[in-house]
Design a protein around this motif. Structure first.
Motif, PDB file in Angstrom:
ATOM      1  N   ARG A 236      42.933  37.769  47.768  1.00  0.00           N
ATOM      2  CA  ARG A 236      42.933  36.456  47.885  1.00  0.00           C
ATOM      3  C   ARG A 236      41.795  36.068  48.729  1.00  0.00           C
ATOM      4  O   ARG A 236      41.326  34.937  48.638  1.00  0.00           O
TER       5      ARG A 236
ATOM      6  N   ASP B 216      39.477  29.800  58.895  1.00  0.00           N
ATOM      7  CA  ASP B 216      40.122  29.249  57.360  1.00  0.00           C
ATOM      8  C   ASP B 216      41.382  30.113  56.883  1.00  0.00           C
ATOM      9  O   ASP B 216      41.971  29.486  55.976  1.00  0.00           O
TER      10      ASP B 216
ATOM     11  N   GLU C 154      31.006  33.388  53.722  1.00  0.00           N
ATOM     12  CA  GLU C 154      31.756  31.874  53.171  1.00  0.00           C
ATOM     13  C   GLU C 154      32.842  31.723  54.140  1.00  0.00           C
ATOM     14  O   GLU C 154      33.182  30.344  54.046  1.00  0.00           O
ATOM     15  N   LEU C 155      33.532  32.647  54.599  1.00  0.00           N
ATOM     16  CA  LEU C 155      34.735  32.445  55.227  1.00  0.00           C
ATOM     17  C   LEU C 155      34.873  32.718  56.656  1.00  0.00           C
ATOM     18  O   LEU C 155      33.856  33.440  56.878  1.00  0.00           O
TER      19      LEU C 155
ATOM     20  N   ARG D 250      41.215  26.923  47.991  1.00  0.00           N
ATOM     21  CA  ARG D 250      41.013  27.920  49.153  1.00  0.00           C
ATOM     22  C   ARG D 250      41.878  28.065  50.208  1.00  0.00           C
ATOM     23  O   ARG D 250      42.367  29.169  50.663  1.00  0.00           O
ATOM     24  N   ARG D 251      42.514  26.878  50.301  1.00  0.00           N
ATOM     25  CA  ARG D 251      43.589  26.708  51.357  1.00  0.00           C
ATOM     26  C   ARG D 251      44.807  27.562  51.141  1.00  0.00           C
ATOM     27  O   ARG D 251      45.524  28.091  51.776  1.00  0.00           O
TER      28      ARG D 251
ATOM     29  N   THR E   6      35.366  30.180  45.386  1.00  0.00           N
ATOM     30  CA  THR E   6      35.434  28.791  44.880  1.00  0.00           C
ATOM     31  C   THR E   6      35.073  27.843  45.841  1.00  0.00           C
ATOM     32  O   THR E   6      35.114  28.077  47.113  1.00  0.00           O
ATOM     33  N   ASP E   7      34.648  26.784  45.414  1.00  0.00           N
ATOM     34  CA  ASP E   7      34.419  25.540  46.497  1.00  0.00           C
ATOM     35  C   ASP E   7      35.432  24.570  46.463  1.00  0.00           C
ATOM     36  O   ASP E   7      35.410  23.620  47.107  1.00  0.00           O
TER      37      ASP E   7
ATOM     38  N   ALA F 149      39.130  33.117  47.390  1.00  0.00           N
ATOM     39  CA  ALA F 149      38.805  31.906  48.301  1.00  0.00           C
ATOM     40  C   ALA F 149      37.222  31.923  48.462  1.00  0.00           C
ATOM     41  O   ALA F 149      36.796  30.776  48.512  1.00  0.00           O
ATOM     42  N   ALA F 150      36.642  33.133  48.605  1.00  0.00           N
ATOM     43  CA  ALA F 150      35.206  33.182  48.727  1.00  0.00           C
ATOM     44  C   ALA F 150      34.460  32.839  47.399  1.00  0.00           C
ATOM     45  O   ALA F 150      33.123  32.523  47.499  1.00  0.00           O
TER      46      ALA F 150
ATOM     47  N   GLU G 107      38.547  23.351  47.879  1.00  0.00           N
ATOM     48  CA  GLU G 107      39.281  23.207  49.270  1.00  0.00           C
ATOM     49  C   GLU G 107      40.641  23.453  49.248  1.00  0.00           C
ATOM     50  O   GLU G 107      41.130  24.394  49.799  1.00  0.00           O
TER      51      GLU G 107
ATOM     52  N   HIS H 293      32.485  38.305  54.047  1.00  0.00           N
ATOM     53  CA  HIS H 293      32.674  37.235  53.146  1.00  0.00           C
ATOM     54  C   HIS H 293      32.053  35.852  54.197  1.00  0.00           C
ATOM     55  O   HIS H 293      32.669  35.494  54.974  1.00  0.00           O
TER      56      HIS H 293
END
Length: 458
Positions: free
Chosen positions: A167, A220, A215-216, A180-181, A174-175, A171-172, A177, A213
């Motif tokens: 997971r 998040d 990006e996260l 990702r949530r 994709t853009d 999440a990392a 939201e 990651h």
């Protein structure tokens, strides 16, 4: 000793010539290879004289799992193979059959076994030990069966580790939201040891994996613990239970007390306090119930479906049948009118007393009652964190975490497994744990099927 059900006469002849058909020594059948089953067989093979009795253990798996270490397996602290004990290796004097006992006719001393492959088999016995354990206690909540997962065996622990790390990868990558949530929302239902320890260890692992990651961030992720009662970990006492809630909330975990899950259709979590949100992970740890096999026997049951036991661990009304562990209602002599809790602490001790009582029965000696005062409980809340309430002493933080590891290391069966566990912990002091998702192992043919499909299309 046994005969095949629904087979040809030729096959029946073949079975009749299998080991010990005329049995001159008593045969002990142990149903289940978990705590009670394995420890009972271990004790029996050590105490029985040569040719005093034969032992057969029936279990779907060829190993016993030390369940208190499942959270550490899920978090990557321990190698999965190091918390399971191969039954055939530790029980050389017993016959181990892989299959499920589907019914027991104790009036005729016969059990029906469905092996991993082949037709069903009838096994006769002289003494019976019922130790099939328990299964997850589920409720008819919409969406739970389709999207939930338990936390009782090694496969579930490995799956959850790969799933949580997967997971994070999703999440990392994709853009979106909403996607990702949903991917980073993890819900655990049940505030007992299994739920709290699994959530705490996995959250600790995921937080550590975020460094890979960029990006996260911790903000998040959303971790939710849902408990129907007004407290968690009742075994460690009110004070330690409150501390655990405070510790989890300090780490950003959403602890919902006096709250129930009402729906999980399409992974949309609906709670009875009006909260609704989507979650990519739903773990159900809201208790256990006796194995359904109990109802396929002619042994006496209580209202909860447990086999009624005496203080000597015999089945009520049957001196040649024994029961212990989660599937039995064993009276707690230290608390008159109550029954022993379904935990490993009682199961291991009951198994030893049960085995001794079988030996006493075989030798015409007096059996002894099972009596054990509850020592207390320990729980891990992630690396270097824990709570404990042992013999009246309350500990938290590093001291409790250290006691948790020390106690369970002393209880892991065989020196082989103890050494391997210590080796895993020692390596973890010098190297970071691996945070690679190996979810593909759950579908090993996917790549081959894809390649085959492309060839057909071409």
């Amino acid at each position: 000793m046994y005969s095949q059900v629904e087979q040809s006469s030729e096959e029946s002849i073949a079975v009749a010539t299998s080991p010990n058909p005329s049995r001159t020594t008593p045969h002990i059948l142990i149903v289940g290879g978990g705590y009670v089953g394995m420890y009972t067989a271990l004790r029996l093979q050590r105490r029985l004289r040569s040719n005093e009795a034969t032992i057969t253990v029936v279990d779907p798996q060829s190993f016993m799992t030390y369940q208190p270490f499942l959270p550490e397996v899920a978090a990557g602290h321990l190698e999965a193979r190091h918390v399971v004990v191969p039954l055939r290796r530790v029980l050389p004097k017993a016959r181990v059959l892989n299959g499920r006992v589907v019914s027991v006719d104790h009036a005729h001393h016969v059990a029906t076994v469905r092996p991993a492959s082949g037709p069903a088999t009838e096994i006769s016995y002289d003494y019976l030990v019922m130790a099939p354990g328990s299964v997850s206690r589920t409720l008819p909540i919409p969406g739970l069966a389709e999207h939930g997962i338990g936390f009782k065996n090694i496969a579930e622990a490995i799956h959850l580790r790969n799933h949580v790390l997967g997971r994070l990868d999703a999440a990392a990558s994709t853009d979106d939201e909403a996607v990702r949530r949903r991917a980073l929302t993890f819900v655990f239902v049940g505030g007992g040891f299994a739920g709290v320890e699994a959530l705490a260890e996995l959250e600790d692992m995921a937080r550590g994996a975020l460094k890979y990651h960029p990006e996260l961030g911790p903000q998040d992720m959303r971790w939710v613990l849902v408990e129907a009662s007004d407290r968690i970990l009742p075994e460690v006492g009110d004070r330690m239970g409150r501390y655990t809630v405070e510790e989890l909330r300090r780490r950003g975990i959403d602890v919902r007390l006096n709250t129930r899950l009402t729906s999980a259709v399409d992974r949309r979590i609906v709670l009875d306090d009006g909260t609704e949100f989507e979650a990519g992970t739903l773990v159900w740890t809201a208790g256990v119930k006796p194995n359904p096999l109990n109802r396929s026997t002619d042994l006496p049951l209580d209202r909860q479906g447990r086999i009624v036991a005496t203080e000597y661990l015999t089945v009520e009304g049957a001196d040649d049948a024994f029961v212990a562990g989660d599937c039995g209602a064993v009276p707690d002599l230290t608390r008159p009118g109550e029954y022993c809790a379904p935990n490993a602490q009682h199961a291991v001790r009951q198994a030893k007393r049960l085995a001794d009582n079988i030996v006493a029965t075989l030798r015409g000696k007096e059996r002894k009652a099972y009596r054990h005062s509850y020592a207390g409980s320990v729980a891990s809340l992630g690396l270097y964190r824990g709570v404990a309430h042992v013999y009246g002493v309350k500990l938290r933080g590093f001291a409790a975490w250290f006691m948790h590891r020390t106690y369970h290391l002393s209880r892991v069966p065989t020196v082989n497994r103890k050494v391997r566990v210590v080796a895993d912990w020692t390596l973890a002091l010098f190297f970071r744990r691996e945070t690679v998702a190996l979810g593909g192992i759950e579908r090993p043919r996917a790549e081959f099927e894809l390649a085959s499909g492309q060839d057909r299309a071409a």
